[in-house]
Write a protein that holds these residues in place. Structure first.
Motif, PDB file in Angstrom:
ATOM      1  N   ALA A   1       0.837  -1.200   0.000  1.00  0.00           N
ATOM      2  CA  ALA A   1       0.000   0.000   0.000  1.00  0.00           C
ATOM      3  C   ALA A   1       0.873   1.251   0.000  1.00  0.00           C
ATOM      4  O   ALA A   1       2.005   1.236   0.463  1.00  0.00           O
ATOM      5  CB  ALA A   1      -0.918  -0.012   1.215  1.00  0.00           C
ATOM      6  N   GLN A   2       0.291   2.310  -0.523  1.00  0.00           N
ATOM      7  CA  GLN A   2       1.034   3.573  -0.587  1.00  0.00           C
ATOM      8  C   GLN A   2       0.722   4.434   0.631  1.00  0.00           C
ATOM      9  O   GLN A   2      -0.359   4.345   1.215  1.00  0.00           O
ATOM     10  CB  GLN A   2       0.638   4.349  -1.838  1.00  0.00           C
ATOM     11  N   SER A   3       1.686   5.272   0.994  1.00  0.00           N
ATOM     12  CA  SER A   3       1.454   6.233   2.082  1.00  0.00           C
ATOM     13  C   SER A   3       2.257   7.492   1.823  1.00  0.00           C
ATOM     14  O   SER A   3       3.234   7.467   1.071  1.00  0.00           O
ATOM     15  CB  SER A   3       1.821   5.638   3.439  1.00  0.00           C
ATOM     16  N   SER A  27       5.939   3.378  -1.412  1.00  0.00           N
ATOM     17  CA  SER A  27       5.167   2.649  -2.405  1.00  0.00           C
ATOM     18  C   SER A  27       6.002   1.487  -2.911  1.00  0.00           C
ATOM     19  O   SER A  27       7.209   1.620  -3.090  1.00  0.00           O
ATOM     20  CB  SER A  27       4.762   3.554  -3.560  1.00  0.00           C
ATOM     21  N   GLU A  97      -3.216   1.694  -6.833  1.00  0.00           N
ATOM     22  CA  GLU A  97      -4.620   1.847  -6.413  1.00  0.00           C
ATOM     23  C   GLU A  97      -5.005   3.315  -6.437  1.00  0.00           C
ATOM     24  O   GLU A  97      -4.651   4.040  -7.317  1.00  0.00           O
ATOM     25  CB  GLU A  97      -4.806   1.234  -5.034  1.00  0.00           C
ATOM     26  N   LYS A  98      -5.690   3.742  -5.451  1.00  0.00           N
ATOM     27  CA  LYS A  98      -6.244   5.085  -5.443  1.00  0.00           C
ATOM     28  C   LYS A  98      -5.216   6.140  -5.058  1.00  0.00           C
ATOM     29  O   LYS A  98      -4.101   5.838  -4.661  1.00  0.00           O
ATOM     30  CB  LYS A  98      -7.405   5.148  -4.461  1.00  0.00           C
ATOM     31  N   VAL A 100      -3.582   8.710  -2.651  1.00  0.00           N
ATOM     32  CA  VAL A 100      -3.448   8.800  -1.201  1.00  0.00           C
ATOM     33  C   VAL A 100      -2.837  10.150  -0.861  1.00  0.00           C
ATOM     34  O   VAL A 100      -1.783  10.512  -1.383  1.00  0.00           O
ATOM     35  CB  VAL A 100      -2.548   7.669  -0.662  1.00  0.00           C
TER      36      VAL A 100
ATOM     37  N   GLU B  59     -14.823   3.173   0.775  1.00  0.00           N
ATOM     38  CA  GLU B  59     -13.491   3.040   1.341  1.00  0.00           C
ATOM     39  C   GLU B  59     -13.518   2.888   2.860  1.00  0.00           C
ATOM     40  O   GLU B  59     -12.637   2.282   3.434  1.00  0.00           O
ATOM     41  CB  GLU B  59     -12.642   4.251   0.973  1.00  0.00           C
TER      42      GLU B  59
END
Lengths: 111, 111
Positions: A1-3, A27, A97-98, A100, B59
């Motif tokens: 997941a990205q942050s 990422s 994904e989306k 962030v 979400e």
């Protein structure tokens, strides 16, 4: 997941001084990076984006940002700020994904 | 050119009342549509997104729901508002998931 981590929640500067707003991301895939600006009680406006190519990206209102893959950073800079640059700035990353967003940095430019 | 409309700009509602926020996009077709919530000091939280009519992805489990009855219309609803639903709600659209354009936002106060 990205942050995304925006290291400073508030940055006060004097008019005509340079400013750097810091952004680090994580990422596991190739990233697309963005900076948005939000003026009080308004929506977000895209300042600049990095999708590929040159790591130095120029945006609107004299802002620029540099993508540094080794340091996983995408810091926003402006050589000389104006009172009108007072706003909240958001860094964002899009991986697989989306989008962030970071928690934002409030830039206050004082006379 | 494309524009995004969001209304109302501000809304004050009592706890337990219903909610309906509307967002429409002009000048494009089949956009991806998004609802975000922005709470003080917490950045932007993606609530829902939609890639087509009737297609809604949630979400965050919460007291809210979203619908997309038409290609360029996105509605955020609640049957009974909670105090914790207060915040600044932003609608956004994008042609792909990398770049999103934001409406002016709705400031919701639940009292």
């Amino acid at each position: 997941a990205q942050s995304v981590t925006q290291l400073d929640s508030q940055v006060p500067v004097f008019e005509e001084a340079p400013v750097e707003l810091r952004c680090n991301y994580s990422s596991s895939v190739s990233v697309y990076l963005f900076w948005y600006v939000q003026y009080p009680n308004q929506g977000l406006q895209l300042l600049l984006k990095y999708l590929s190519g040159s790591t130095l990206v120029k945006g609107i209102n004299g802002f620029e940002a540099e993508f540094n893959k080794s340091q996983t950073s995408f810091h926003l800079r402006k050589p000389s700020v104006h009172i009108s640059d007072t706003a909240e700035y958001f860094c964002a990353v899009r991986g697989s994904e989306k989008l962030v967003f970071g928690k934002g940095t409030k830039l206050t430019v004082n006379p | 050119s494309q524009t995004i409309h969001q209304w109302p700009a501000t809304l004050v509602q009592p706890v337990g009342s219903p909610l309906s926020l509307e967002c429409t996009v002009e000048g494009t077709s089949n956009p991806n549509l998004y609802w975000y919530r922005q709470a003080a000091g917490r950045g932007l939280q993606l609530l829902f997104y939609s890639v087509g009519i009737g297609q809604i992805s949630s979400e965050v489990p919460q007291n809210l729901s979203a619908s997309r009855p038409q290609d360029r219309q996105f509605i955020l609803s609640s049957k009974k508002l909670l105090l914790s639903d207060s915040g600044f709600y932003l609608c956004a659209w994008g042609r792909d998931r990398n770049i999103q354009y934001f409406g002016a936002g709705t400031r919701l106060s639940v009292l």
